[in-house]
Design a protein around this motif. Structure first.
Motif, mmCIF file in Angstrom:
data_model
loop_
_atom_site.group_PDB
_atom_site.id
_atom_site.type_symbol
_atom_site.label_atom_id
_atom_site.label_comp_id
_atom_site.label_asym_id
_atom_site.label_seq_id
_atom_site.Cartn_x
_atom_site.Cartn_y
_atom_site.Cartn_z
ATOM 1 N N LEU A 41 0.593 -0.751 -4.724
ATOM 2 C CA LEU A 41 -0.584 -1.002 -3.900
ATOM 3 C C LEU A 41 -1.712 -1.694 -4.654
ATOM 4 C CD1 LEU A 41 -0.596 2.334 -1.874
ATOM 5 C CD2 LEU A 41 0.499 0.143 -1.300
ATOM 6 N N LEU A 47 -5.709 -5.505 0.650
ATOM 7 C CA LEU A 47 -5.331 -4.225 1.257
ATOM 8 C C LEU A 47 -6.557 -3.666 1.974
ATOM 9 C CD1 LEU A 47 -2.641 -2.651 1.008
ATOM 10 C CD2 LEU A 47 -3.724 -1.301 -0.768
ATOM 11 N N THR A 68 -1.738 -5.175 4.676
ATOM 12 C CA THR A 68 -1.302 -3.788 4.856
ATOM 13 C C THR A 68 -0.210 -3.693 5.919
ATOM 14 O OG1 THR A 68 -3.560 -3.117 4.306
ATOM 15 C CG2 THR A 68 -2.116 -1.410 5.185
ATOM 16 N N VAL A 99 -4.063 2.805 2.726
ATOM 17 C CA VAL A 99 -2.833 2.763 3.527
ATOM 18 C C VAL A 99 -2.720 4.019 4.389
ATOM 19 C CG1 VAL A 99 -0.321 2.595 3.465
ATOM 20 C CG2 VAL A 99 -1.693 1.277 1.845
ATOM 21 N N ARG A 102 -4.439 3.881 7.615
ATOM 22 C CA ARG A 102 -3.745 3.047 8.601
ATOM 23 C C ARG A 102 -2.601 3.791 9.287
ATOM 24 N NH1 ARG A 102 -4.854 -2.516 7.396
ATOM 25 N NH2 ARG A 102 -3.382 -3.122 9.006
#
Length: 183
Positions: A41, A47, A68, A99, A102
């Motif tokens: 990541l 991101l 992402t 992340v 999300r």
């Protein structure tokens, strides 16, 4: 192919403790014939976290077209995921948090998951101090997975006080292999 596993490495250090343990799980999954998609990541430019637009509630998934999205699509198409992070101030790394936020796109308006409900998760947390904190963070990550219908099947929470990167003991490697077989 026996299935797909998505590995999220939240450490900025490619050879840090959490990354090494996640790699051990991924290597065992590959040895079993599984496809493994690994996302470092910290290396992904752009991101982004959740924008709270709620379009995912109508579309059944995040609509943001950004770096992402391929990660989320990989997770949705996997039978298992590995969440790996060092501990920063008693929580997961910012890279992983972006992340995780999300994951909201995996849930309907009434917080039912859009995912198939057959997915499994492994959680890896490492820290330099505060073993209790690493377990608290691991518990939080398992809760996020459970909310999204992803069943946690194993956790490795380690503490390396001297930051000696010596966590890949035979016991940890055995636990990593055991978890890989549960994914």
């Amino acid at each position: 192919m026996a299935g797909k596993i998505t590995v999220l490495i939240g450490s900025p250090r490619a050879n840090g403790n959490s990354a090494k343990i996640a790699k051990a799980i991924a290597d065992e999954c590959q040895a079993m014939g599984k496809e493994v998609a690994t996302f470092h990541l910290d290396k992904i430019e752009g991101l982004r976290g959740c924008r709270a637009c709620n379009a995912c509630k109508k579309r059944r998934g995040c609509i943001a077209k950004d770096p992402t999205l391929p990660i989320l699509e990989s997770i949705a198409g996997s039978e298992g995921i590995v969440l790996s992070t060092p501990l920063y101030f008693n929580v997961e790394s910012g890279q992983l948090k972006l992340v995780l936020d999300r994951f909201y796109g995996f849930l309907s308006e009434d917080f039912k998951t859009f995912l198939p409900g057959t997915q499994k998760a492994a959680v890896v947390v490492s820290c330099m101090t505060g073993e209790e904190s690493s377990e608290d963070c691991a518990s939080h990550l398992r809760q996020v997975c459970s909310m999204c219908g992803i069943q946690p099947v194993g956790t490795i929470a380690v503490c390396d006080p001297g930051d000696e990167k010596n966590t890949l003991t035979p016991e940890i490697l055995e636990r990593a292999k055991d978890i890989a077989h549960k994914l």
